[in-house]
Design a protein around this motif. Structure first.
Motif, mmCIF file in Angstrom:
data_model
loop_
_atom_site.group_PDB
_atom_site.id
_atom_site.type_symbol
_atom_site.label_atom_id
_atom_site.label_comp_id
_atom_site.label_asym_id
_atom_site.label_seq_id
_atom_site.Cartn_x
_atom_site.Cartn_y
_atom_site.Cartn_z
ATOM 1 N N ASP A 125 -82.173 30.798 58.730
ATOM 2 C CA ASP A 125 -81.493 29.499 58.787
ATOM 3 C C ASP A 125 -81.056 29.062 57.389
ATOM 4 O O ASP A 125 -79.917 28.610 57.194
ATOM 5 C CB ASP A 125 -82.423 28.464 59.423
ATOM 6 C CG ASP A 125 -81.777 27.100 59.529
ATOM 7 O OD1 ASP A 125 -80.648 27.021 60.068
ATOM 8 O OD2 ASP A 125 -82.402 26.110 59.075
ATOM 9 N N LEU A 126 -81.964 29.187 56.410
ATOM 10 C CA LEU A 126 -81.609 28.808 55.038
ATOM 11 C C LEU A 126 -80.478 29.685 54.491
ATOM 12 O O LEU A 126 -79.577 29.195 53.794
ATOM 13 C CB LEU A 126 -82.832 28.900 54.130
ATOM 14 C CG LEU A 126 -83.857 27.782 54.268
ATOM 15 C CD1 LEU A 126 -85.102 28.108 53.441
ATOM 16 C CD2 LEU A 126 -83.267 26.453 53.834
ATOM 17 N N SER A 127 -80.519 30.953 54.802
ATOM 18 C CA SER A 127 -79.481 31.865 54.341
ATOM 19 C C SER A 127 -78.127 31.473 54.931
ATOM 20 O O SER A 127 -77.108 31.471 54.229
ATOM 21 C CB SER A 127 -79.844 33.287 54.732
ATOM 22 O OG SER A 127 -78.829 34.173 54.357
ATOM 23 N N GLN A 128 -78.122 31.115 56.204
ATOM 24 C CA GLN A 128 -76.871 30.696 56.844
ATOM 25 C C GLN A 128 -76.353 29.397 56.221
ATOM 26 O O GLN A 128 -75.148 29.241 56.000
ATOM 27 C CB GLN A 128 -77.087 30.524 58.351
ATOM 28 C CG GLN A 128 -77.308 31.816 59.084
ATOM 29 C CD GLN A 128 -77.735 31.613 60.541
ATOM 30 O OE1 GLN A 128 -78.069 30.510 60.952
ATOM 31 N NE2 GLN A 128 -77.732 32.711 61.302
ATOM 32 N N ARG A 129 -77.257 28.471 55.929
ATOM 33 C CA ARG A 129 -76.852 27.207 55.315
ATOM 34 C C ARG A 129 -76.289 27.438 53.913
ATOM 35 O O ARG A 129 -75.290 26.812 53.516
ATOM 36 C CB ARG A 129 -78.036 26.246 55.278
ATOM 37 C CG ARG A 129 -78.419 25.773 56.690
ATOM 38 C CD ARG A 129 -79.672 24.959 56.713
ATOM 39 N NE ARG A 129 -79.432 23.642 56.111
ATOM 40 C CZ ARG A 129 -80.404 22.774 55.874
ATOM 41 N NH1 ARG A 129 -81.656 23.071 56.163
ATOM 42 N NH2 ARG A 129 -80.117 21.608 55.343
ATOM 43 N N LEU A 130 -76.945 28.339 53.163
ATOM 44 C CA LEU A 130 -76.430 28.657 51.826
ATOM 45 C C LEU A 130 -75.058 29.306 51.903
ATOM 46 O O LEU A 130 -74.175 29.030 51.069
ATOM 47 C CB LEU A 130 -77.405 29.550 51.070
ATOM 48 C CG LEU A 130 -78.656 28.867 50.517
ATOM 49 C CD1 LEU A 130 -79.621 29.908 49.959
ATOM 50 C CD2 LEU A 130 -78.291 27.848 49.456
ATOM 51 N N ASP A 131 -74.868 30.172 52.876
ATOM 52 C CA ASP A 131 -73.550 30.807 53.060
ATOM 53 C C ASP A 131 -72.480 29.747 53.332
ATOM 54 O O ASP A 131 -71.376 29.804 52.785
ATOM 55 C CB ASP A 131 -73.581 31.813 54.199
ATOM 56 C CG ASP A 131 -74.329 33.091 53.845
ATOM 57 O OD1 ASP A 131 -74.562 33.336 52.641
ATOM 58 O OD2 ASP A 131 -74.690 33.844 54.788
ATOM 59 N N ARG A 132 -72.813 28.755 54.181
ATOM 60 C CA ARG A 132 -71.850 27.688 54.472
ATOM 61 C C ARG A 132 -71.548 26.865 53.223
ATOM 62 O O ARG A 132 -70.407 26.484 52.963
ATOM 63 C CB ARG A 132 -72.385 26.803 55.599
ATOM 64 C CG ARG A 132 -72.243 27.435 56.978
ATOM 65 C CD ARG A 132 -72.449 26.430 58.114
ATOM 66 N NE ARG A 132 -73.710 25.694 58.050
ATOM 67 C CZ ARG A 132 -74.835 26.037 58.682
ATOM 68 N NH1 ARG A 132 -74.858 27.125 59.438
ATOM 69 N NH2 ARG A 132 -75.919 25.320 58.558
ATOM 70 N N LEU A 133 -72.605 26.568 52.431
ATOM 71 C CA LEU A 133 -72.405 25.828 51.183
ATOM 72 C C LEU A 133 -71.509 26.595 50.208
ATOM 73 O O LEU A 133 -70.626 26.011 49.553
ATOM 74 C CB LEU A 133 -73.742 25.501 50.522
ATOM 75 C CG LEU A 133 -74.540 24.348 51.100
ATOM 76 C CD1 LEU A 133 -75.912 24.261 50.443
ATOM 77 C CD2 LEU A 133 -73.793 23.035 50.912
ATOM 78 N N GLU A 134 -71.729 27.889 50.097
ATOM 79 C CA GLU A 134 -70.898 28.716 49.224
ATOM 80 C C GLU A 134 -69.444 28.682 49.682
ATOM 81 O O GLU A 134 -68.522 28.592 48.865
ATOM 82 C CB GLU A 134 -71.415 30.161 49.197
ATOM 83 C CG GLU A 134 -72.627 30.362 48.355
ATOM 84 C CD GLU A 134 -73.130 31.813 48.385
ATOM 85 O OE1 GLU A 134 -72.683 32.601 49.256
ATOM 86 O OE2 GLU A 134 -73.963 32.139 47.542
ATOM 87 N N LYS A 139 -64.016 26.739 48.838
ATOM 88 C CA LYS A 139 -62.879 26.012 49.390
ATOM 89 C C LYS A 139 -62.523 24.818 48.487
ATOM 90 O O LYS A 139 -61.362 24.544 48.237
ATOM 91 C CB LYS A 139 -63.213 25.552 50.799
ATOM 92 C CG LYS A 139 -62.072 25.019 51.567
ATOM 93 C CD LYS A 139 -62.521 24.703 52.967
ATOM 94 C CE LYS A 139 -61.370 24.228 53.819
ATOM 95 N NZ LYS A 139 -61.771 23.866 55.140
ATOM 96 N N LEU A 140 -63.560 24.104 47.991
ATOM 97 C CA LEU A 140 -63.320 22.950 47.127
ATOM 98 C C LEU A 140 -62.727 23.359 45.768
ATOM 99 O O LEU A 140 -61.883 22.650 45.210
ATOM 100 C CB LEU A 140 -64.612 22.177 46.892
ATOM 101 C CG LEU A 140 -65.096 21.307 48.048
ATOM 102 C CD1 LEU A 140 -66.476 20.741 47.732
ATOM 103 C CD2 LEU A 140 -64.106 20.182 48.303
ATOM 104 N N THR A 141 -63.186 24.457 45.224
ATOM 105 C CA THR A 141 -62.686 24.898 43.928
ATOM 106 C C THR A 141 -61.262 25.447 44.056
ATOM 107 O O THR A 141 -60.484 25.387 43.093
ATOM 108 C CB THR A 141 -63.572 25.968 43.291
ATOM 109 O OG1 THR A 141 -63.760 27.021 44.189
ATOM 110 C CG2 THR A 141 -64.895 25.373 42.869
#
Length: 143
Positions: A125-134, A139-141
């Motif tokens: 779950d944490l890995s998936q959340r980190l992937d989404r954050l990345e 996208k923001l940059t």
């Protein structure tokens, strides 16, 4: 006896040795009482009856040794009977303790597996959340 010494100790092997030894003590004790105290033990079967009830610690008292050598044989047979009961009790108790320990170990192993599964699920779950954050950061940059 050689088979007992070669194979790993088990309750079944120990019980076999104990039963054979006890049977030998009954026979030898019965014969010895017939020879030593032949007035009290008129035949070998009376000697074996006495030996059997003595080794099993029943001791009806219907036939008892009258002379010192007979009493010495009686003492040896009694000690073997007490040792027999103690060893059987210890073997049964150790079997119960080993079984209980095995069940506790299995429960502990199951609990550890469950905890590992939960931890693995949290890490995924944490890995998936980190992937989404990345992905969001990328996208923001780029914008």
């Amino acid at each position: 006896m050689n088979r007992f010494l070669r194979e790993p100790v088990s309750v079944r092997n120990a019980a076999s040795v104990i039963v054979v030894t006890t049977l030998a003590i009954v026979i030898v004790g019965g014969v010895a009482m017939r020879i030593i105290d032949h007035h009290e033990y008129s035949n070998i079967w009376d000697g074996m009856w006495w030996s059997l009830q003595t080794v099993t610690t029943v001791g009806y008292g219907d036939i008892t040794p009258k002379n010192a050598p007979g009493k010495l044989v009686g003492a040896l047979v009694m000690l073997q009977g007490i040792a027999f009961l103690a060893i059987i009790t210890a073997a049964i108790t150790s079997t119960f303790v080993a079984r209980a320990q095995s069940e506790r170990d299995a429960d502990a192993h199951a609990q550890e597996d469950l905890a590992e599964d939960r931890l693995d699920a949290r890490l995924v779950d944490l890995s998936q959340r980190l992937d989404r954050l990345e992905q969001l950061l990328v996208k923001l940059t780029n914008d």
